[in-house]
Design an enzyme around this catalytic site. Structure first.
Site, PDB file in Angstrom:
ATOM      1  N   CYS A   1       0.839  -1.205   0.000  1.00 26.58           N
ATOM      2  CA  CYS A   1       0.000   0.000   0.000  1.00 26.58           C
ATOM      3  C   CYS A   1       0.867   1.245   0.000  1.00 26.58           C
ATOM      4  O   CYS A   1       0.718   2.117  -0.847  1.00 26.58           O
ATOM      5  CB  CYS A   1      -0.914   0.043   1.222  1.00 26.58           C
TER       6      CYS A   1
ATOM      7  N   GLU B   1      -4.109  -4.587  -4.454  1.00 25.43           N
ATOM      8  CA  GLU B   1      -3.957  -3.199  -4.925  1.00 25.43           C
ATOM      9  C   GLU B   1      -4.478  -3.090  -6.350  1.00 25.43           C
ATOM     10  O   GLU B   1      -5.191  -2.151  -6.696  1.00 25.43           O
ATOM     11  CB  GLU B   1      -2.486  -2.767  -4.873  1.00 25.43           C
TER      12      GLU B   1
HETATM   13  C1  HMH Z   1      -6.109   0.955  -1.658  1.00 23.20           C
HETATM   14  C2  HMH Z   1      -5.044   1.863  -1.168  1.00 23.20           C
HETATM   15  N1  HMH Z   1      -3.781   1.411  -1.093  1.00 23.20           N
HETATM   16  C3  HMH Z   1      -2.802   2.206  -0.628  1.00 23.20           C
HETATM   17  C4  HMH Z   1      -3.057   3.501  -0.230  1.00 23.20           C
HETATM   18  C5  HMH Z   1      -1.946   4.384   0.250  1.00 23.20           C
HETATM   19  O1  HMH Z   1      -1.986   4.567   1.612  1.00 23.20           O
HETATM   20  C6  HMH Z   1      -4.399   3.940  -0.312  1.00 23.20           C
HETATM   21  N2  HMH Z   1      -4.737   5.194   0.050  1.00 23.20           N
HETATM   22  N3  HMH Z   1      -5.343   3.113  -0.791  1.00 23.20           N
END
Ligand code: HMH
Length: 228
Positions: free
Chosen positions: A140, A213
């Site tokens: 993330c 992701e």
């Molecule tokens: C799904 C997703 N992954 C990573 C981030 C980064 O923190 C975020 N805001 N949202």
């Protein structure tokens, strides 16, 4: 001559590279870079991402709990604060621009992909080691920092008139990049000298959340929700 030792996070980066590249090329991400993503799609994402972050921030609280020393506790507390304020402020600002209240943002119901992703990380966080927790949440922080920097470079010409400029500026910032960098360093420390069996388990978490992701971009792009 001593052989340069490969860092564990270099190995993770290599193994997730193709998945990350696919995410970067996803029309959602490219649409942010070009500024052509439909506003309603971006709003849908902001709402889903806001509640995603509420759970994501809890992972850092579990990091505090699992930390082996005071310095690590302080860093996790710092990460918790930065995501809750610096990062989530971005979502609150966009929401205000679009006429969405904070209450409405917070009351968003998660889609199946959002729920599965956060439940996966929370499960690892509650039942795994500190290294497992970091391996699961690192894509993330790392993938977003890399995406932000790459988009900023690739689309720098149109940045001033891009409606998603604030998004690109936030994720390409040194302030955001530093958060992931510290997690990378800590994971390399924790995995130093660890047996392959443990490293393989960490790599698995890293690849699974890297795939989530990708699914998160895709889910928002298609506005996939519960069918019933
Ligand atoms: C799904 C997703 N992954 C990573 C981030 C980064 O923190 C975020 N805001 N949202």
């Amino acid at each position: 001559m001593p052989v340069e030792k490969m860092l564990f996070t270099d190995r993770l980066y290599q193994s997730a590279k193709e998945i990350w590249e696919k995410s970067y090329q996803h029309p959602f991400v490219q649409g942010i870079g070009k500024g052509t993503l439909a506003e309603e799609t971006f709003i849908y994402y902001m709402k889903q991402d806001y509640i995603y972050l509420i759970d994501y921030v809890k992972l850092f609280a579990i990091g505090v709990q699992k930390a082996h020393n005071l310095e690590t506790m302080e860093r996790f507390a710092h990460l918790l604060h930065e995501h809750l304020h610096f990062e989530m402020e971005l979502h609150r600002k966009y929401a205000a621009e679009f006429g969405i209240t904070r209450e409405e943002l917070e009351a968003t119901e998660p889609t199946p992909v959002n729920l599965a992703y956060t439940r996966y990380m929370l499960n690892v966080a509650h039942n795994g080691t500190l290294a497992e927790l970091i391996a699961a949440l690192l894509p993330c922080a790392w993938h977003y920092a890399e995406t932000g920097k790459r988009l900023k470079e690739q689309y720098k010409d149109g940045l001033e008139i891009n409606p998603y400029k604030k998004w690109i500026e936030t994720y390409s910032s040194d302030q955001f990049g530093a958060l992931g960098q510290w997690l990378i360093e800590l994971l390399n420390e924790l995995t130093d000298g660890k047996p392959e069996r443990e490293l393989t388990a960490l790599e698995k978490h890293f690849l699974i959340t890297s795939k989530y992701e990708y699914l998160f971009w895709d889910m928002n792009y298609l506005k996939q929700d519960w069918q019933i």
